[in-house]
Write a protein that holds these residues in place. Structure first.
Motif, PDB file in Angstrom:
ATOM      1  N   GLU A 269      -5.573   3.924   1.889  1.00  0.00           N
ATOM      2  CA  GLU A 269      -4.465   3.284   1.153  1.00  0.00           C
ATOM      3  C   GLU A 269      -4.036   2.136   1.804  1.00  0.00           C
ATOM      4  O   GLU A 269      -3.597   1.820   2.842  1.00  0.00           O
ATOM      5  CB  GLU A 269      -3.479   4.219   0.680  1.00  0.00           C
ATOM      6  CG  GLU A 269      -2.717   3.577  -0.396  1.00  0.00           C
ATOM      7  CD  GLU A 269      -1.583   4.813  -0.856  1.00  0.00           C
ATOM      8  OE1 GLU A 269      -1.291   5.554  -0.129  1.00  0.00           O
ATOM      9  OE2 GLU A 269      -0.642   4.233  -1.637  1.00  0.00           O
ATOM     10  N   THR A 270      -4.466   0.882   1.105  1.00  0.00           N
ATOM     11  CA  THR A 270      -4.060  -0.468   1.626  1.00  0.00           C
ATOM     12  C   THR A 270      -3.402  -1.516   0.728  1.00  0.00           C
ATOM     13  O   THR A 270      -3.529  -1.077  -0.569  1.00  0.00           O
ATOM     14  CB  THR A 270      -5.440  -1.084   2.298  1.00  0.00           C
ATOM     15  OG1 THR A 270      -6.249  -1.230   1.050  1.00  0.00           O
ATOM     16  CG2 THR A 270      -5.830  -0.606   3.476  1.00  0.00           C
ATOM     17  N   LYS A 271      -2.662  -2.280   1.063  1.00  0.00           N
ATOM     18  CA  LYS A 271      -2.038  -3.156   0.110  1.00  0.00           C
ATOM     19  C   LYS A 271      -2.999  -4.332  -0.094  1.00  0.00           C
ATOM     20  O   LYS A 271      -3.630  -4.899   0.954  1.00  0.00           O
ATOM     21  CB  LYS A 271      -0.946  -3.925   0.841  1.00  0.00           C
ATOM     22  CG  LYS A 271      -0.251  -4.871  -0.157  1.00  0.00           C
ATOM     23  CD  LYS A 271       0.969  -5.589   0.438  1.00  0.00           C
ATOM     24  CE  LYS A 271       1.563  -6.823  -0.096  1.00  0.00           C
ATOM     25  NZ  LYS A 271       2.748  -7.354   0.226  1.00  0.00           N
ATOM     26  N   SER A 272      -3.362  -4.677  -1.232  1.00  0.00           N
ATOM     27  CA  SER A 272      -4.343  -5.774  -1.329  1.00  0.00           C
ATOM     28  C   SER A 272      -4.060  -6.486  -2.608  1.00  0.00           C
ATOM     29  O   SER A 272      -3.220  -6.267  -3.559  1.00  0.00           O
ATOM     30  CB  SER A 272      -5.732  -5.012  -1.660  1.00  0.00           C
ATOM     31  OG  SER A 272      -6.783  -6.143  -2.026  1.00  0.00           O
TER      32      SER A 272
ATOM     33  N   SER B 294     -10.767  -0.783   6.578  1.00  0.00           N
ATOM     34  CA  SER B 294      -9.635  -1.462   6.526  1.00  0.00           C
ATOM     35  C   SER B 294      -8.496  -0.750   7.175  1.00  0.00           C
ATOM     36  O   SER B 294      -8.552   0.607   7.562  1.00  0.00           O
ATOM     37  CB  SER B 294      -9.226  -1.943   4.993  1.00  0.00           C
ATOM     38  OG  SER B 294      -9.370  -0.611   4.305  1.00  0.00           O
ATOM     39  N   ALA B 295      -7.284  -1.364   7.499  1.00  0.00           N
ATOM     40  CA  ALA B 295      -6.321  -0.767   8.248  1.00  0.00           C
ATOM     41  C   ALA B 295      -5.206  -0.396   7.231  1.00  0.00           C
ATOM     42  O   ALA B 295      -4.834  -1.111   6.169  1.00  0.00           O
ATOM     43  CB  ALA B 295      -5.757  -1.801   9.237  1.00  0.00           C
ATOM     44  N   GLY B 296      -4.748   0.763   7.161  1.00  0.00           N
ATOM     45  CA  GLY B 296      -3.791   1.247   6.492  1.00  0.00           C
ATOM     46  C   GLY B 296      -3.627   2.782   6.476  1.00  0.00           C
ATOM     47  O   GLY B 296      -3.736   3.408   7.564  1.00  0.00           O
ATOM     48  N   LEU B 297      -2.985   3.519   5.489  1.00  0.00           N
ATOM     49  CA  LEU B 297      -2.688   4.876   5.307  1.00  0.00           C
ATOM     50  C   LEU B 297      -3.999   5.856   5.171  1.00  0.00           C
ATOM     51  O   LEU B 297      -4.493   5.685   4.311  1.00  0.00           O
ATOM     52  CB  LEU B 297      -1.597   5.405   4.274  1.00  0.00           C
ATOM     53  CG  LEU B 297      -0.330   4.395   4.580  1.00  0.00           C
ATOM     54  CD1 LEU B 297       0.761   4.818   3.597  1.00  0.00           C
ATOM     55  CD2 LEU B 297       0.178   4.517   6.067  1.00  0.00           C
TER      56      LEU B 297
ATOM     57  N   LYS C 155      -1.908   6.525  10.184  1.00  0.00           N
ATOM     58  CA  LYS C 155      -2.335   5.039  10.203  1.00  0.00           C
ATOM     59  C   LYS C 155      -3.943   4.973  10.644  1.00  0.00           C
ATOM     60  O   LYS C 155      -4.239   5.764  11.679  1.00  0.00           O
ATOM     61  CB  LYS C 155      -1.620   4.190  10.900  1.00  0.00           C
ATOM     62  CG  LYS C 155      -0.131   4.067  10.289  1.00  0.00           C
ATOM     63  CD  LYS C 155       0.674   2.995  10.681  1.00  0.00           C
ATOM     64  CE  LYS C 155       2.056   2.692  10.058  1.00  0.00           C
ATOM     65  NZ  LYS C 155       3.054   3.732  10.822  1.00  0.00           N
ATOM     66  N   ILE C 156      -4.704   4.025   9.880  1.00  0.00           N
ATOM     67  CA  ILE C 156      -6.015   4.081  10.757  1.00  0.00           C
ATOM     68  C   ILE C 156      -6.260   2.513  10.516  1.00  0.00           C
ATOM     69  O   ILE C 156      -5.845   1.790   9.879  1.00  0.00           O
ATOM     70  CB  ILE C 156      -7.099   4.880   9.976  1.00  0.00           C
ATOM     71  CG1 ILE C 156      -8.376   5.050  10.626  1.00  0.00           C
ATOM     72  CG2 ILE C 156      -7.218   4.323   8.663  1.00  0.00           C
ATOM     73  CD1 ILE C 156      -8.963   6.505  10.626  1.00  0.00           C
TER      74      ILE C 156
ATOM     75  N   ASN D  29      -1.776  -2.135  -4.933  1.00  0.00           N
ATOM     76  CA  ASN D  29      -1.566  -0.567  -4.616  1.00  0.00           C
ATOM     77  C   ASN D  29      -0.122  -0.362  -5.424  1.00  0.00           C
ATOM     78  O   ASN D  29      -0.153   1.067  -5.823  1.00  0.00           O
ATOM     79  CB  ASN D  29      -1.305  -0.294  -3.038  1.00  0.00           C
ATOM     80  CG  ASN D  29      -0.380  -1.368  -2.444  1.00  0.00           C
ATOM     81  OD1 ASN D  29      -0.095  -2.324  -3.196  1.00  0.00           O
ATOM     82  ND2 ASN D  29       0.123  -0.933  -1.325  1.00  0.00           N
ATOM     83  N   PHE D  30       0.598  -1.283  -5.852  1.00  0.00           N
ATOM     84  CA  PHE D  30       1.908  -0.974  -6.464  1.00  0.00           C
ATOM     85  C   PHE D  30       1.533  -0.697  -8.083  1.00  0.00           C
ATOM     86  O   PHE D  30       2.090   0.059  -8.540  1.00  0.00           O
ATOM     87  CB  PHE D  30       3.074  -1.961  -6.296  1.00  0.00           C
ATOM     88  CG  PHE D  30       4.310  -1.756  -6.780  1.00  0.00           C
ATOM     89  CD1 PHE D  30       5.040  -0.677  -5.990  1.00  0.00           C
ATOM     90  CD2 PHE D  30       4.756  -2.222  -7.878  1.00  0.00           C
ATOM     91  CE1 PHE D  30       6.205  -0.377  -6.524  1.00  0.00           C
ATOM     92  CE2 PHE D  30       5.954  -2.187  -8.441  1.00  0.00           C
ATOM     93  CZ  PHE D  30       6.731  -0.933  -7.715  1.00  0.00           C
TER      94      PHE D  30
ATOM     95  N   HIS E 211      -5.901   9.100   3.933  1.00  0.00           N
ATOM     96  CA  HIS E 211      -5.845  10.365   3.186  1.00  0.00           C
ATOM     97  C   HIS E 211      -7.052  11.036   3.272  1.00  0.00           C
ATOM     98  O   HIS E 211      -7.972  10.771   3.137  1.00  0.00           O
ATOM     99  CB  HIS E 211      -5.447   9.833   1.720  1.00  0.00           C
ATOM    100  CG  HIS E 211      -4.218   9.372   1.583  1.00  0.00           C
ATOM    101  ND1 HIS E 211      -2.996  10.090   1.166  1.00  0.00           N
ATOM    102  CD2 HIS E 211      -3.537   8.038   1.577  1.00  0.00           C
ATOM    103  CE1 HIS E 211      -2.074   9.002   0.856  1.00  0.00           C
ATOM    104  NE2 HIS E 211      -2.593   8.050   1.369  1.00  0.00           N
TER     105      HIS E 211
ATOM    106  N   ALA F 219     -13.430   3.542   2.754  1.00  0.00           N
ATOM    107  CA  ALA F 219     -14.379   4.243   3.852  1.00  0.00           C
ATOM    108  C   ALA F 219     -15.649   3.805   3.206  1.00  0.00           C
ATOM    109  O   ALA F 219     -16.060   3.597   1.976  1.00  0.00           O
ATOM    110  CB  ALA F 219     -14.111   5.750   3.384  1.00  0.00           C
TER     111      ALA F 219
END
Lengths: 252, 231
Positions: free
Chosen positions: A58-61, A38-41, A4-5, A162-163, A43, A25
């Protein structure tokens, strides 16, 4: 490697390698520093030769920002000069689909799209300072390549971005495999979160714009399949079977 | 502190934060198409609406909006969204100020002390809503409200503390790698000496690490919920 970042943290970047920045990034032009925004996973991938590193978050948007070569589902909104205005998402700027953006289109032989018709297209120009453009041509072959007008017998629904990405690009995902056990379907996934789906022959209408009784069953399946896919973004993989069962429980 | 994210499904991002007795909900839409008069050629514009828990917004809300705008514009990466609009709606759901009705905040020194009462909660809620809406930020930030009562520094003061205190301070700190990095904004009300202010800043820098670890815990829960389909 995923972790997580949060915005502004230091990224685990290697020195003396070429770094490719993906979504999430950003290189600050003043400080030349590369930061996550942004906050997310996170990679971080390095190739085998240790010469290239890819970084993305990777984030949900829910809000779609057009990027070159993305596949999108849009709705025609009007015309502007030599182009159609296409809406990719409510509230966002319209994008332009040129009359020439179809295979074999010429000045005389132009496609005839009405307001409200849906198209499946590719983002061909993504400079955010000017109008975004899309086209319905496969750039490698110059032919249709699956793009074009989506017929009215299908159904459009929305999922998070993201889905949609997962459904379109992860070939090992099991959602469609499970769905195919229930019915035959045709699908167009837009990275703008809009998905067009048609089960069986889809919904057919008579001259008075009323649904034909013969396509009632296909309509039920289409709606059930859409509900199943919408529901899948909120559950873990172990619950997929149950969700599929719930969505299709009223159908034979 | 209680947080719920993505509570309003029709918005791109939303957060509901309860901190002490204040409860705030923030919803964000963006980047979206701006009105022609709002459009800026190379950056995005910000539209902020603040609705109080009671009545219509007054000059007080206008001043708070100006403060929020100055903080958020320095933290959002506006160059990433040229010719776009980010619309932020803030609704105060519950506040201790509800118990007293103040017609004009600027009138007396006593009123001035409680002027910023909800600002800290609003800013923290904005942070979570911006994260939920996936708007690009230069840095994480936290807002800390503290006051000096009997020469003691107290965090998250209640309404009575504010009325009794000598001075109160809202400090917004940017966070980098779990450590406070820069002071983004300071707003102080009341009588205080330079040393007292420096003490408060020191104190807040030290407590920022603990507060942000709580923020991180809340965001971790949110991310886990967002990616539940991966498991």
């Amino acid at each position: 490697m995923t972790s997580k970042i949060y915005p502004g943290e230091t990224l685990p970047l290697q020195k003396d390698v070429n770094i490719t920045l993906g979504p999430g990034a950003y290189k600050n032009p003043i400080t030349q520093e590369i930061i996550p925004v942004s906050a997310g996973l996170l990679h971080c991938k390095t190739n085998k030769k240790q010469t290239n590193q890819l970084v993305y978050v990777e984030t949900k948007s829910k809000r779609y920002i057009p990027k070159l070569n993305d596949f999108v589902v849009g709705v025609v909104n009007g015309t502007l000069g030599e182009s159609y205005k296409v809406s990719l998402q409510e509230g966002s700027n319209n994008v332009l689909l040129s009359f020439m953006g179809f295979p074999n289109a010429t000045k005389k032989n132009r496609p005839n799209l009405k307001n409200g018709q849906a198209v499946y297209a590719r983002v061909s120009q993504d400079v955010s300072e000017i109008d975004i453009e899309i086209e319905c041509i496969d750039p490698t072959t110059g032919k249709e390549g699956g793009f074009g007008v989506l017929d009215e017998s299908g159904f459009i629904f929305e999922v998070s971005l993201n889905f949609a990405n997962e459904l379109l690009f992860n070939s090992s995902s099991i959602y469609f495999e499970k769905l195919s056990e229930k019915c035959k379907f045709e699908i167009a996934i837009g990275l703008n979160g809009k998905i067009w789906i048609k089960c069986g022959e889809g919904m057919k209408y008579d001259d008075n714009n009323e649904l034909l009784p013969s396509s009632l069953n296909d309509m039920k399946y289409t709606v059930a399949a859409a509900n199943y896919l919408k529901n899948c973004q909120f559950i873990s993989k172990s619950q997929i079977d149950q969700s599929l069962k719930d969505s299709f429980k009223h159908l034979s | 502190m209680h947080l719920k994210t993505s509570t309003l499904s029709n918005f791109d991002g939303s957060a509901e934060l309860q901190s002490g007795n204040s409860k705030v909900i923030v919803s964000i839409n963006g980047p979206i198409e701006p009105k022609p008069k709002q459009e800026l050629p190379n950056v995005c514009s910000l539209e902020i609406n603040l609705h109080p828990s009671q009545g219509l917004s007054t000059t007080r809300e206008n001043l708070l909006v100006d403060k929020i705008r100055s903080i958020l514009s320095s933290l959002i990466i506006k160059y990433k969204y040229p010719r776009q609009l980010i619309s932020i709606n803030i609704q105060i759901i519950r506040s201790e100020l509800d118990s007293i009705i103040i017609n004009n905040f600027e009138n007396s020194p006593k009123d001035l002390k409680i002027f910023n009462f909800e600002l800290s909660t609003i800013l923290n809620c904005c942070y979570f809503a911006l994260i939920d809406a996936n708007i690009a930020l230069y840095e994480s930030f936290i807002s800390i409200h503290s006051c000096i009562v009997n020469k003691q520094i107290k965090l998250n003061p209640s309404l009575e503390d504010l009325i009794e205190c000598g001075s109160n301070h809202i400090i917004v700190l940017s966070i980098k790698d779990n450590q406070p990095n820069k002071i983004i904004f300071i707003d102080s009300k009341g009588k205080f000496s330079e040393k007292e202010l420096l003490d408060v800043i020191d104190y807040n820098f030290n407590s920022a690490v603990g507060i942000f670890s709580e923020f991180k815990r809340l965001i971790d829960i949110k991310i886990d919920n967002d990616f539940v389909w991966k498991n």
